[in-house]
Enzyme design. Structure first.
Site, PDB file in Angstrom:
ATOM      1  N   LYS A  34       0.823  -1.213   0.000  1.00  0.00           N
ATOM      2  CA  LYS A  34       0.000   0.000   0.000  1.00  0.00           C
ATOM      3  C   LYS A  34       0.853   1.256   0.000  1.00  0.00           C
ATOM      4  O   LYS A  34       0.492   2.253  -0.605  1.00  0.00           O
ATOM      5  CB  LYS A  34      -0.938   0.015   1.216  1.00  0.00           C
ATOM      6  N   LYS A  69      -4.628  -8.780  -6.878  1.00  0.00           N
ATOM      7  CA  LYS A  69      -5.818  -9.085  -6.086  1.00  0.00           C
ATOM      8  C   LYS A  69      -6.994  -8.194  -6.507  1.00  0.00           C
ATOM      9  O   LYS A  69      -6.796  -7.019  -6.788  1.00  0.00           O
ATOM     10  CB  LYS A  69      -5.449  -8.803  -4.629  1.00  0.00           C
ATOM     11  N   LYS A  91     -11.520  -3.268  -3.654  1.00  0.00           N
ATOM     12  CA  LYS A  91     -12.459  -2.159  -3.791  1.00  0.00           C
ATOM     13  C   LYS A  91     -11.741  -0.860  -4.104  1.00  0.00           C
ATOM     14  O   LYS A  91     -12.347   0.089  -4.575  1.00  0.00           O
ATOM     15  CB  LYS A  91     -13.370  -1.919  -2.580  1.00  0.00           C
TER      16      LYS A  91
HETATM   17  P1  TYM Z   1     -10.942  -5.671   3.706  1.00  0.00           P
HETATM   18  O1  TYM Z   1     -11.983  -4.638   3.949  1.00  0.00           O
HETATM   19  O2  TYM Z   1      -9.834  -5.377   2.763  1.00  0.00           O
HETATM   20  O3  TYM Z   1     -11.600  -7.010   3.215  1.00  0.00           O
HETATM   21  C1  TYM Z   1     -12.625  -7.669   3.956  1.00  0.00           C
HETATM   22  C2  TYM Z   1     -12.454  -9.171   3.827  1.00  0.00           C
HETATM   23  O4  TYM Z   1     -12.461  -9.547   2.449  1.00  0.00           O
HETATM   24  C3  TYM Z   1     -11.302 -10.326   2.156  1.00  0.00           C
HETATM   25  N1  TYM Z   1     -10.870 -10.027   0.784  1.00  0.00           N
HETATM   26  C4  TYM Z   1     -10.666 -10.953  -0.156  1.00  0.00           C
HETATM   27  N2  TYM Z   1     -10.789 -12.294  -0.150  1.00  0.00           N
HETATM   28  C5  TYM Z   1     -10.507 -12.955  -1.291  1.00  0.00           C
HETATM   29  N3  TYM Z   1     -10.112 -12.327  -2.449  1.00  0.00           N
HETATM   30  C6  TYM Z   1      -9.976 -10.981  -2.493  1.00  0.00           C
HETATM   31  N4  TYM Z   1      -9.607 -10.375  -3.623  1.00  0.00           N
HETATM   32  C7  TYM Z   1     -10.255 -10.239  -1.317  1.00  0.00           C
HETATM   33  N5  TYM Z   1     -10.242  -8.904  -1.017  1.00  0.00           N
HETATM   34  C8  TYM Z   1     -10.602  -8.811   0.264  1.00  0.00           C
HETATM   35  C9  TYM Z   1     -10.265  -9.889   3.171  1.00  0.00           C
HETATM   36  O5  TYM Z   1      -9.292 -10.891   3.365  1.00  0.00           O
HETATM   37  C10 TYM Z   1     -11.118  -9.661   4.397  1.00  0.00           C
HETATM   38  O6  TYM Z   1     -11.330 -10.878   5.090  1.00  0.00           O
HETATM   39  N6  TYM Z   1      -7.875  -5.610   7.604  1.00  0.00           N
HETATM   40  C11 TYM Z   1      -9.161  -6.112   7.181  1.00  0.00           C
HETATM   41  C12 TYM Z   1     -10.314  -5.659   8.022  1.00  0.00           C
HETATM   42  C13 TYM Z   1     -10.187  -5.943   9.481  1.00  0.00           C
HETATM   43  C14 TYM Z   1     -10.256  -7.209  10.128  1.00  0.00           C
HETATM   44  C15 TYM Z   1     -10.124  -6.943  11.509  1.00  0.00           C
HETATM   45  C16 TYM Z   1     -10.408  -8.501   9.668  1.00  0.00           C
HETATM   46  C17 TYM Z   1     -10.028  -5.009  10.457  1.00  0.00           C
HETATM   47  N7  TYM Z   1     -10.003  -5.595  11.672  1.00  0.00           N
HETATM   48  C18 TYM Z   1     -10.130  -7.972  12.463  1.00  0.00           C
HETATM   49  C19 TYM Z   1     -10.392  -9.536  10.623  1.00  0.00           C
HETATM   50  C20 TYM Z   1     -10.273  -9.257  11.972  1.00  0.00           C
HETATM   51  C21 TYM Z   1      -9.383  -5.604   5.759  1.00  0.00           C
HETATM   52  O7  TYM Z   1      -8.805  -4.662   5.312  1.00  0.00           O
HETATM   53  O8  TYM Z   1     -10.357  -6.197   5.099  1.00  0.00           O
END
Ligand code: TYM
Length: 332
Positions: free
Chosen positions: A111, A194, A197
């Site tokens: 990032k 990947k 969003k």
């Molecule tokens: P975020 O908002 O990027 O994504 C949410 C969830 O979607 C999964 N994900 C994917 N899985 C498969 N293929 C993809 N291309 C893909 N893009 C996103 C992510 O792995 C995630 O599970 N850091 C986390 C949010 C978070 C969190 C937490 C998660 C904050 N606190 C505590 C677990 C526990 C994040 O940015 O997710």
């Protein structure tokens, strides 16, 4: 019964990778676990978010989650900024985690890119806040996509160091739950990147709010190679775009790569893309229309989040208060 925690950022409309890598599993886990799901707006502002949009995106994401099948009555759905325990514990974890650990985080490196000096300090300590999200509830199982695995390992390292430094067994070990065939959905424009969003190209992803025509058009334009689909998984080797589309199909059709190729091996991409679009529309269109229906009454979505935040705080407050006592904060 296990306590599950997971989060998703309101940094845009949820996309197919979020759905297949995480949200679908979140829904399934509700059957026999206690689930706490969080819209992580504190995490979202580690990169710039327009204030006027952030609140709407938070509400819209909550509506999408309910439309996917999250049940906010039997489980907990809330937004992170409404429960101050997250930020309180994150500060303690900022003081537990070592710089060397954070320097190894590949997501930060991706990032920040070349502009490392200019990203927010929040982006750097992002994984500490994630650890606080989970440990504030003494959650033990965390359903995520493959990209979050390293962050969860760090969350375990932080908990272990806290327990060691303060001579307690206070924070439990957590287990990542990386489930299904599509744990890493790739961009439709580049099978080595990947799906995200925040990708500037709309064509790179399917949004959970896309209508049938948009889905069909994005799949038609998705990058592929000239060969037909192989009949065995080994034939996907070195063909990341083909592998990605077959993986998406397999996940949605509740089969695996073998099953998908048994059904469609030998087909050209023209024909396969048509079947894939139909399946995507069948699965996603009901989510989009239910999201719209819920958002027609924004007050009711806000009420769900408010209720969720109160129930979340009731669990997290005593745990974080105890962590503060262990650290030695005066509880007068
Ligand atoms: P975020 O908002 O990027 O994504 C949410 C969830 O979607 C999964 N994900 C994917 N899985 C498969 N293929 C993809 N291309 C893909 N893009 C996103 C992510 O792995 C995630 O599970 N850091 C986390 C949010 C978070 C969190 C937490 C998660 C904050 N606190 C505590 C677990 C526990 C994040 O940015 O997710």
């Amino acid at each position: 019964m296990q306590r599950i925690f997971s989060g998703i950022q309101p940094s845009g409309v949820p996309q197919l990778g979020n759905y297949l890598g995480a949200l679908r599993n979140w829904v399934a886990l509700q059957a026999d676990n206690e689930c706490i799901y969080c819209v992580v707006d504190l995490h979202a502002i580690t990169v710039w978010q327009e204030p006027a949009q952030l609140a709407n995106q938070t509400r819209e994401l909550a509506a999408s989650l309910i439309a996917c099948g999250i049940d906010p009555k039997r489980h907990i759905l809330f937004h992170q900024s409404a429960v101050p325990a997250h930020a309180r514990l994150a500060w303690i974890f900022n003081c537990v985690a070592r710089l060397g650990w954070l320097n190894r985080m590949t997501q930060f490196k991706d990032k920040a890119g070349k502009d490392r000096e200019n990203v927010s300090a929040g982006l750097y300590v992002y994984p500490n806040l994630m650890a606080a999200d989970i440990h504030a509830y003494h959650a033990t199982h965390v359903p995520v996509g493959d990209d979050q695995k390293q962050h969860l390992e760090l969350a375990n390292d932080i908990a272990q160091k806290f327990n060691h430094d303060y001579g307690v067994e206070f924070f439990p070990r957590i287990e990542p739950l990386i489930l299904g065939v599509a744990t890493r959905v790739m961009s439709l424009r580049d099978g080595t990147k990947k799906m995200s969003k925040s990708d500037p190209s709309e064509q790179s992803r399917i949004n959970l709010t896309d209508d049938a025509d948009t889905i069909a058009q994005k799949i038609r334009r998705a990058k592929t190679d000239p060969e037909p689909l192989p009949s065995e998984v080994a034939g996907l080797e070195g063909r990341p775009e083909a592998r990605n589309l077959v993986g998406i199909y397999a996940a949605l059709a509740d089969t695996d790569l073998d099953g998908a190729l048994r059904e469609h091996g030998g087909k050209g991409f023209g024909a396969f893309k048509e079947v894939l679009s139909e399946l995507l529309v069948a699965k996603l269109a009901p989510i989009a229309s239910e999201t719209r229906r819920l958002l027609a009454d924004p007050g009711s979505v806000d009420a769900v989040l408010r209720d969720g935040a109160a129930r979340a705080a009731a669990i997290a407050d005593p745990i974080v208060a105890e962590a503060e006592r262990l650290v030695g904060f005066l509880k007068a």
